[in-house]
Design an enzyme around this catalytic site. Structure first.
Site, PDB file in Angstrom:
ATOM      1  N   LYS A  63       0.478  -1.228  -0.331  1.00  0.00           N
ATOM      2  CA  LYS A  63      -0.159  -0.074   0.463  1.00  0.00           C
ATOM      3  C   LYS A  63       0.812   1.233  -0.268  1.00  0.00           C
ATOM      4  CE  LYS A  63      -1.461   1.383   4.244  1.00  0.00           C
ATOM      5  NZ  LYS A  63      -0.783   3.156   4.212  1.00  0.00           N
ATOM      6  N   ASN A  64       2.093   1.512   1.031  1.00  0.00           N
ATOM      7  CA  ASN A  64       2.688   2.717   1.304  1.00  0.00           C
ATOM      8  C   ASN A  64       3.771   3.072  -0.257  1.00  0.00           C
ATOM      9  OD1 ASN A  64       1.022   3.261   3.485  1.00  0.00           O
ATOM     10  ND2 ASN A  64       3.106   2.681   4.763  1.00  0.00           N
ATOM     11  N   ARG A 102      -3.964  10.682   5.020  1.00  0.00           N
ATOM     12  CA  ARG A 102      -3.022  11.556   4.500  1.00  0.00           C
ATOM     13  C   ARG A 102      -2.577  11.553   3.630  1.00  0.00           C
ATOM     14  NH1 ARG A 102      -1.435  14.047   8.530  1.00  0.00           N
ATOM     15  NH2 ARG A 102       0.913  14.179   7.572  1.00  0.00           N
ATOM     16  N   CYS A 122      -3.612  12.956  12.931  1.00  0.00           N
ATOM     17  CA  CYS A 122      -4.722  11.655  12.903  1.00  0.00           C
ATOM     18  C   CYS A 122      -3.898  10.918  14.542  1.00  0.00           C
ATOM     19  CB  CYS A 122      -4.806  10.992  12.194  1.00  0.00           C
ATOM     20  SG  CYS A 122      -3.153   9.891  11.754  1.00  0.00           S
ATOM     21  N   ARG A 144       0.982  14.390  13.584  1.00  0.00           N
ATOM     22  CA  ARG A 144       1.233  14.916  11.558  1.00  0.00           C
ATOM     23  C   ARG A 144       1.477  15.808  11.047  1.00  0.00           C
ATOM     24  NH1 ARG A 144      -0.315   8.756   9.531  1.00  0.00           N
ATOM     25  NH2 ARG A 144       1.400   9.169   8.462  1.00  0.00           N
ATOM     26  N   LYS A 154      14.177  16.619   9.241  1.00  0.00           N
ATOM     27  CA  LYS A 154      14.710  15.154   9.681  1.00  0.00           C
ATOM     28  C   LYS A 154      13.583  14.450   8.676  1.00  0.00           C
ATOM     29  CE  LYS A 154      11.064  14.259  13.224  1.00  0.00           C
ATOM     30  NZ  LYS A 154       9.268  14.816  13.809  1.00  0.00           N
ATOM     31  N   SER A 174      11.913  12.006   6.814  1.00  0.00           N
ATOM     32  CA  SER A 174       9.601  11.835   6.651  1.00  0.00           C
ATOM     33  C   SER A 174       9.874  11.054   5.380  1.00  0.00           C
ATOM     34  CB  SER A 174       9.493  13.307   6.566  1.00  0.00           C
ATOM     35  OG  SER A 174       8.379  12.735   5.998  1.00  0.00           O
ATOM     36  N   VAL A 175       9.104   9.985   5.774  1.00  0.00           N
ATOM     37  CA  VAL A 175       8.932   9.213   4.214  1.00  0.00           C
ATOM     38  C   VAL A 175       8.272   9.989   3.563  1.00  0.00           C
ATOM     39  CG1 VAL A 175       7.480   7.590   3.798  1.00  0.00           C
ATOM     40  CG2 VAL A 175       9.316   7.134   5.477  1.00  0.00           C
ATOM     41  N   ASP A 223       5.237   0.707  12.211  1.00  0.00           N
ATOM     42  CA  ASP A 223       4.911   0.082  11.732  1.00  0.00           C
ATOM     43  C   ASP A 223       4.513  -1.065  12.003  1.00  0.00           C
ATOM     44  OD1 ASP A 223       3.856   2.959  10.365  1.00  0.00           O
ATOM     45  OD2 ASP A 223       3.397   1.849   8.057  1.00  0.00           O
ATOM     46  N   ILE A 238       9.017   7.347  17.241  1.00  0.00           N
ATOM     47  CA  ILE A 238       8.533   8.078  15.573  1.00  0.00           C
ATOM     48  C   ILE A 238       7.166   9.318  15.770  1.00  0.00           C
ATOM     49  CG2 ILE A 238       7.830   7.789  12.683  1.00  0.00           C
ATOM     50  CD1 ILE A 238      10.706   6.760  12.901  1.00  0.00           C
ATOM     51  N   ARG A 272      -8.148  -0.316   5.723  1.00  0.00           N
ATOM     52  CA  ARG A 272      -7.441   0.269   5.261  1.00  0.00           C
ATOM     53  C   ARG A 272      -6.174   0.051   4.487  1.00  0.00           C
ATOM     54  NH1 ARG A 272      -5.590   5.346   8.221  1.00  0.00           N
ATOM     55  NH2 ARG A 272      -4.664   5.540   6.633  1.00  0.00           N
TER      56      ARG A 272
HETATM   57  C1  UD1 Z   1       4.587   6.821   6.192  1.00  0.00           C
HETATM   58  C2  UD1 Z   1       4.131   5.962   6.136  1.00  0.00           C
HETATM   59  C3  UD1 Z   1       3.410   5.402   7.365  1.00  0.00           C
HETATM   60  C4  UD1 Z   1       4.677   5.249   8.470  1.00  0.00           C
HETATM   61  C5  UD1 Z   1       5.226   6.479   8.488  1.00  0.00           C
HETATM   62  C6  UD1 Z   1       7.078   6.665   9.604  1.00  0.00           C
HETATM   63  C7  UD1 Z   1       2.567   6.138   3.990  1.00  0.00           C
HETATM   64  C8  UD1 Z   1       1.452   6.134   3.114  1.00  0.00           C
HETATM   65  N1  UD1 Z   1       2.275   6.018   5.334  1.00  0.00           N
HETATM   66  O1  UD1 Z   1       3.344   8.065   7.220  1.00  0.00           O
HETATM   67  O2  UD1 Z   1       2.983   4.151   7.155  1.00  0.00           O
HETATM   68  O3  UD1 Z   1       4.010   5.333   9.531  1.00  0.00           O
HETATM   69  O4  UD1 Z   1       6.336   6.970   7.054  1.00  0.00           O
HETATM   70  O5  UD1 Z   1       7.748   5.037   8.247  1.00  0.00           O
HETATM   71  O6  UD1 Z   1       3.807   6.105   3.374  1.00  0.00           O
HETATM   72  N2  UD1 Z   1       6.840  14.737  10.365  1.00  0.00           N
HETATM   73  C9  UD1 Z   1       7.052  16.444  10.644  1.00  0.00           C
HETATM   74  N3  UD1 Z   1       6.944  17.251   9.369  1.00  0.00           N
HETATM   75  C10 UD1 Z   1       6.425  16.761   7.964  1.00  0.00           C
HETATM   76  C11 UD1 Z   1       6.068  15.948   8.239  1.00  0.00           C
HETATM   77  C12 UD1 Z   1       6.538  15.218   9.257  1.00  0.00           C
HETATM   78  O7  UD1 Z   1       7.200  16.788  11.389  1.00  0.00           O
HETATM   79  O8  UD1 Z   1       6.142  17.589   6.900  1.00  0.00           O
HETATM   80  C13 UD1 Z   1       7.111  14.082  11.091  1.00  0.00           C
HETATM   81  C14 UD1 Z   1       5.574  13.162  11.582  1.00  0.00           C
HETATM   82  O9  UD1 Z   1       4.783  13.923  12.706  1.00  0.00           O
HETATM   83  C15 UD1 Z   1       6.658  12.085  12.274  1.00  0.00           C
HETATM   84  C16 UD1 Z   1       7.847  11.931  11.470  1.00  0.00           C
HETATM   85  O10 UD1 Z   1       7.908  13.146  11.234  1.00  0.00           O
HETATM   86  O11 UD1 Z   1       6.559  12.220  13.909  1.00  0.00           O
HETATM   87  C17 UD1 Z   1       7.822  11.001  10.857  1.00  0.00           C
HETATM   88  O12 UD1 Z   1       6.667  11.381   9.337  1.00  0.00           O
HETATM   89  P1  UD1 Z   1       6.883  10.743   7.894  1.00  0.00           P
HETATM   90  O13 UD1 Z   1       7.807   9.534   7.931  1.00  0.00           O
HETATM   91  O14 UD1 Z   1       6.636  11.846   7.597  1.00  0.00           O
HETATM   92  O15 UD1 Z   1       5.357   9.686   8.002  1.00  0.00           O
HETATM   93  P2  UD1 Z   1       4.730   9.406   7.112  1.00  0.00           P
HETATM   94  O16 UD1 Z   1       5.516  10.098   5.828  1.00  0.00           O
HETATM   95  O17 UD1 Z   1       3.113  10.791   6.930  1.00  0.00           O
END
Ligand code: UD1
Length: 422
Positions: free
Chosen positions: A22-23, A94, A118, A123, A163, A165-166, A309, A331, A401
């Site tokens: 999915k991701n 998201r 969420c 997030r 930081k 961020s995926v 996850d 995380i 989901r």
């Molecule tokens: C993705 C995955 C999710 C997984 C997460 C971490 C998908 C669809 N979802 O979520 O399943 O749990 O990676 O491996 O692929 N953050 C900020 N600002 C930002 C973006 C992120 O502060 O603009 C913070 C988030 O709140 C969190 C951390 O960075 O604490 C990591 O988040 P991120 O890696 O961005 O997760 P997602 O991409 O939302």
């Protein structure tokens, strides 16, 4: 709302085949917006988030047809596409924010609903916006929408994420791959799903290179070629089944999956006493008679440690361990929503800040439970099938989901589970 009724305890055995990720599928589907030519995406998992992304693409003007029971999507974009991603679609998932980069690349403007927080944490999307603004985009946030504009088009730049961020890494890659000039992105997330995205884009003619462990160099291209691409398989689904096999001394062959991708999780399973055999595209896991405790595990970004996850699923496993274990969630700030529900089954878990202290060898008894988010809900299913008696798990829409037909897969390997639909 659907619920699961689970009767335990059961020991699992047999084989399971892993579905598409999915991701990985979500950013690749969003990437299809960059193409003028036809894009065929194979091995899509049949889960709710994918349906939502496909609806979002349709609302943006993409024409989509399906083959093989919706596991293959053939997407074409007309010039009439629009650049508005509404709240009604983005609020449930998201990853809807991932259309921001491609829409800007294509139309030089976009209006995308801000996804909001969420249950697992705040997030925010500040890292996405800051990185994309370096490519020449101006943002205004108004009434819950991100209004973005790049009058001169996107222009390559140097970006360093503050930081890892995926989502921000994916959005920035999607924005940069057709920008004018070169973009260097430092401190990228390097989750396998990101590598799948860069492989997909490269196969379509994008000029993207990993020039360091977490550094990408992207030379913008004018357009991308028609492509047919098969999504990688789901590492979180695979990891979840590996844990399931260990809970009750079960054994399971997990087919259709490259074990290297979940090496960190398999190493932890070996530490608790599991026997893990790896062969070509298959993992065989045999759970130990006595599960050993783990003094301390911390969730971290890939590839260093346990994936966030997988945190809830490992917590269930450690409930059955011989002694005390500690899991630290690093995380997300609120990712222990499963704990009060596990306590309803008899679990002894204390929360101190971002640490959960788990007292092992607990006998669990079935109860009525509430799902709070995707991974928490699968953990409740695991806990329910090792609990004595009947458990009811409410709100399984969270689970739908991201897990494809999980009850059918679990039934085949010996779990007594049924879905009640209303
Ligand atoms: C993705 C995955 C999710 C997984 C997460 C971490 C998908 C669809 N979802 O979520 O399943 O749990 O990676 O491996 O692929 N953050 C900020 N600002 C930002 C973006 C992120 O502060 O603009 C913070 C988030 O709140 C969190 C951390 O960075 O604490 C990591 O988040 P991120 O890696 O961005 O997760 P997602 O991409 O939302």
């Amino acid at each position: 709302m659907d619920k699961f009724v689970v009767n335990g305890p059961s020991k699992i055995s047999g084989e399971v085949s892993i579905s598409g990720s999915k991701n990985s599928a979500l950013p690749i589907l969003a990437a299809s917006l960059l193409f003028d030519k036809k894009v065929t995406i194979k091995n899509l998992p049949r889960v709710k988030d994918i349906d939502t992304m496909l609806k979002l693409l349709k609302s943006l003007g993409s024409k989509i047809s399906f083959k093989n029971n919706k596991k293959i999507a053939i997407i074409s974009n007309s010039k009439k596409n629009n650049y508005f991603a509404p709240y009604s679609l983005v609020k449930t998932m998201r990853a809807g924010i991932l259309v921001l980069g491609p829409l800007l690349a294509k139309f030089k403007k976009a209006k995308v609903s801000s996804p909001g927080g969420c249950s697992i944490g705040v997030r925010p999307i500040d890292i996405h916006l800051k990185a994309i603004s370096k490519l020449g985009v101006k943002f205004k946030i108004n009434k819950g929408y991100v209004n973005a504009n790049a009058k001169k088009g996107l222009i390559g730049s140097k970006i360093r994420f503050p930081k890892i961020s995926v989502g921000a890494t994916e959005n920035t890659i999607l924005a940069a791959c057709c920008a004018k000039g070169t973009t260097i992105i430092k401190n990228c997330a390097i989750e396998p799903e990101i590598k799948d995205l860069t492989n997909f884009l490269r196969a379509a003619g994008a000029n993207i290179k990993w020039i360091g462990k977490r550094t990408l160099k992207i030379n913008g291209v004018k357009n991308l070629n028609s492509i047919s691409y098969s999504i990688m398989n789901d590492r979180i689904e695979a990891g979840t089944f590996c844990v399931a096999a260990c809970l009750n001394g079960g054994s399971l062959k997990i087919r259709n999956f490259d074990a290297k991708i979940i090496n960190a999780e398999l190493e932890i399973l070996k530490k608790i006493g599991a026997i893990v055999k790896i062969s070509n595209n298959m993992i065989e896991v045999k759970g130990p008679k006595k599960i050993k405790n783990i003094n301390y595990i911390k969730t971290r970004e890939y590839p260093n440690a346990l994936a966030t996850d997988m945190q809830a699923q490992f917590m269930v496993l450690l409930l059955k361990a011989n002694g005390k274990s500690v899991i630290q969630e690093s995380i997300f700030e609120n990712r222990f929503m499963h704990v009060p529900e596990l306590r309803r089954l008899g679990a002894r878990i204390n929360i101190k800040g971002n640490k959960a202290i788990i007292e092992g060898t607990t006998e669990l008894e079935g109860a009525e439970l509430m799902s709070s988010d995707l991974r928490a809900s699968v953990a409740l299913v695991l806990a329910a099938f090792i609990s004595k008696g009947t458990s009811i798990i409410n709100r399984v829409y969270h689970l739908d989901r991201g897990y494809e037909k999980i009850e059918n897969k679990l039934k085949k390997i010996g779990v007594k589970i049924k879905r009640l639909s209303r």
